[in-house]
Design an enzyme around this catalytic site. Sequence first.
Site, mmCIF file in Angstrom:
data_model
loop_
_atom_site.group_PDB
_atom_site.id
_atom_site.type_symbol
_atom_site.label_atom_id
_atom_site.label_comp_id
_atom_site.label_asym_id
_atom_site.label_seq_id
_atom_site.Cartn_x
_atom_site.Cartn_y
_atom_site.Cartn_z
ATOM 1 N NE ARG A 172 -3.384 0.758 6.264
ATOM 2 C CZ ARG A 172 -3.713 -0.398 5.731
ATOM 3 N NH1 ARG A 172 -2.823 -1.341 5.622
ATOM 4 N NH2 ARG A 172 -4.931 -0.600 5.315
ATOM 5 N N GLY A 223 -5.349 10.283 12.478
ATOM 6 C CA GLY A 223 -6.604 9.981 13.171
ATOM 7 C C GLY A 223 -6.845 10.920 14.354
ATOM 8 C CG HIS A 279 -7.259 9.245 8.315
ATOM 9 N ND1 HIS A 279 -7.968 8.298 9.010
ATOM 10 C CD2 HIS A 279 -7.471 10.420 8.974
ATOM 11 C CE1 HIS A 279 -8.565 8.870 10.055
ATOM 12 N NE2 HIS A 279 -8.274 10.152 10.043
ATOM 13 C CB ILE A 333 -10.722 8.380 0.409
ATOM 14 C CG1 ILE A 333 -9.571 7.402 0.613
ATOM 15 C CG2 ILE A 333 -10.360 9.413 -0.621
ATOM 16 C CD1 ILE A 333 -9.246 6.576 -0.629
ATOM 17 C CB SER A 382 -9.937 5.622 11.191
ATOM 18 O OG SER A 382 -10.244 5.659 9.827
ATOM 19 N N GLY A 435 -8.923 -1.447 20.006
ATOM 20 C CA GLY A 435 -7.712 -1.239 19.196
ATOM 21 C C GLY A 435 -6.422 -1.480 19.966
ATOM 22 C CG HIS A 469 -1.605 -1.224 1.463
ATOM 23 N ND1 HIS A 469 -1.157 -2.195 2.318
ATOM 24 C CD2 HIS A 469 -2.731 -1.699 0.897
ATOM 25 C CE1 HIS A 469 -1.997 -3.221 2.277
ATOM 26 N NE2 HIS A 469 -2.944 -2.951 1.426
ATOM 27 C CG ASP A 519 -2.428 9.430 14.584
ATOM 28 O OD1 ASP A 519 -1.950 8.556 13.836
ATOM 29 O OD2 ASP A 519 -3.606 9.422 14.985
#
Length: 572
Positions: free
Chosen positions: A536, A551, A394, A396, A438, A479, A217, A549
């Site tokens: 990731r 998120g 993140h 999209i 997320s 998480g 990715h 970050d």
Amino acid sequence: MTRLWNDPADFADEMIDGFVAANARSVRRVTGGVVRATQSPAGQVAVVIGGGSGHYPAFGGLVGPGLAHGAAMGNLFASPSTQQVFAVAKAADNGGGVFFSYGNYAGDVLNFDAAQERLRAEGVACETVTVTDDIFSASPAEKQKRRGIAGDLTVFRTAAAAAEAGYDLAGVTAVAAKANARTRSIGVAFTGCTLPGADHALFSVPEGRMAVGLGIHGEPGVDETDIPTADGLAELLVSRLLDERPEGAGTRVVPILNGLGSLKYEEMFVVYRRIAQLLETAGLEIVDPHVGEYCTSFDMAGTSLTLFWLDEELERLWDTPVDTPAYRRGSVAPQQRSEASDAVADVVEIVPGDDASRASAITVAAALEVLVRTIDDNVDELGRLDSIAGDGDHGIGMQRGAHAALAAATAAVAAGAGAGTTLERAADAWSDRAGGTSGALWGVILTSLAAKLGDAGSPSPLDVAAGVAAGASGVMDYGKAEVGDKTMVDALVPFSSALSSAVDAGASLTDAWRTAAARATTAAAATADLLPRMGRARTHGHHSVGIPDPGAHSLALIVTAIGETLAASKEN
Ligand code: ADP
Ligand code: MG
């Protein structure tokens, strides 16, 4: 470059529709992905694979006799949602339990594990082996943290052959774990890929250079060199893999030279010629070599070499026939077509809330509208932040989730839902459509908040603060990240504790929310100084020092915008 699409947002769905239309002989569309179009014996363990789309033939192309029973197919480069994995596994189950296997990525682990828990709660036995073949993604001491790349194929195929040979769930799991322990890969890349509708590549490699260890990715590589000769590349790949022979490795190996999307077969054959010479010189016996595309990354130019170290059992299982859309070996006996149709998900009617809660539901929908606008306005920036150490999705992913949440909330409000049900519907839609890490975590936040708001009466500021606190602990439970790991938890926890203290001290919801949002903003900015330990981004942590970050940043933007709207509506 990707050239052909309609609406880029529909690309993954339309791709799956076309894939199924072209391969109806082998696969059947079900909610969340595909399953075999042919029958499997009752009681046979069902092998369910999956992951984001954009890696064809992984994962849908590997469904059929001799290989997977079903594949959960997420959006482009985004893990399938928990709902998708669950639905595919239900459709694939033959009553012998479900065996899950997929590449070891945080979002996939989160969603497959959640689906597994849900199935177990329904009495379906499940086991999982994640594939961890990419030796450049973590050190030998942390093997269990490695990512899965083209080595997926060896694990899927031997596990499926074991299932077809009548192994029970524990037996299939043991075979897959052994295959994974004996599969090692490394990859290189020359250019990144461009997702449909994007105007630039998701990641790039300088002209004339080669990234070593670059993830599928675009997770940044571990090294960069000038592009070597074909022989030079073969030497690099083989020597690195021979340096890490698995314990108990014999002399019989299956080499898999995988093209990532736009490398030509002819180039790979030139490289393979030298790989074969080197393996033979090293005293190894080459079994059933594979040169082709088994796990791609859209139009990325790159290749990976996998070595699968056989033992007697694995070789026997590896040799069985397979017939799937993208992968065929030997000849599979004619199969009976399956008559099953996709069990349509139950539509649960909305029970109307009381008047006060219905009024709050309108506020909930309005807050989601603000959230959607905030994400739309920041989508590129969020993608950019995520591309530095993550996979660039993140923006999209949040956009897909937020839009789906708003649509579900709007429909719920129209059907007379209270605040709790409205948020619950939004949560489900968010995690289902967003996929990824997320997406699952925002689903947890909204579900926790929904439970505290309920469908009766207007929620007090204390209820809202308690809901946010439940969301924060839910995210940490789910998480496994803690404060300081450089995730959204670093913004969510300070937001939640500031909200609770302000509300406890008697502040209005608006004032408390705005104070808390300011704390979240400061905390999100401070994540720039941290090294990621989760998700990731962990593998390439050092690239993200100095960058907040994504998120945590998106969470701070969202709570800030909602706070401003609360304040504006109070002034009116
Ligand atoms: P993905 O990582 O699946 O590509 P996104 O790019 O949408 O998903 O989201 C990445 C964000 O998810 C990270 O910036 C981080 O804030 C958050 N995240 C990742 N893993 C975790 C985790 N284990 N706990 C909490 N938040 C996490
Ligand atoms: Mg991402």
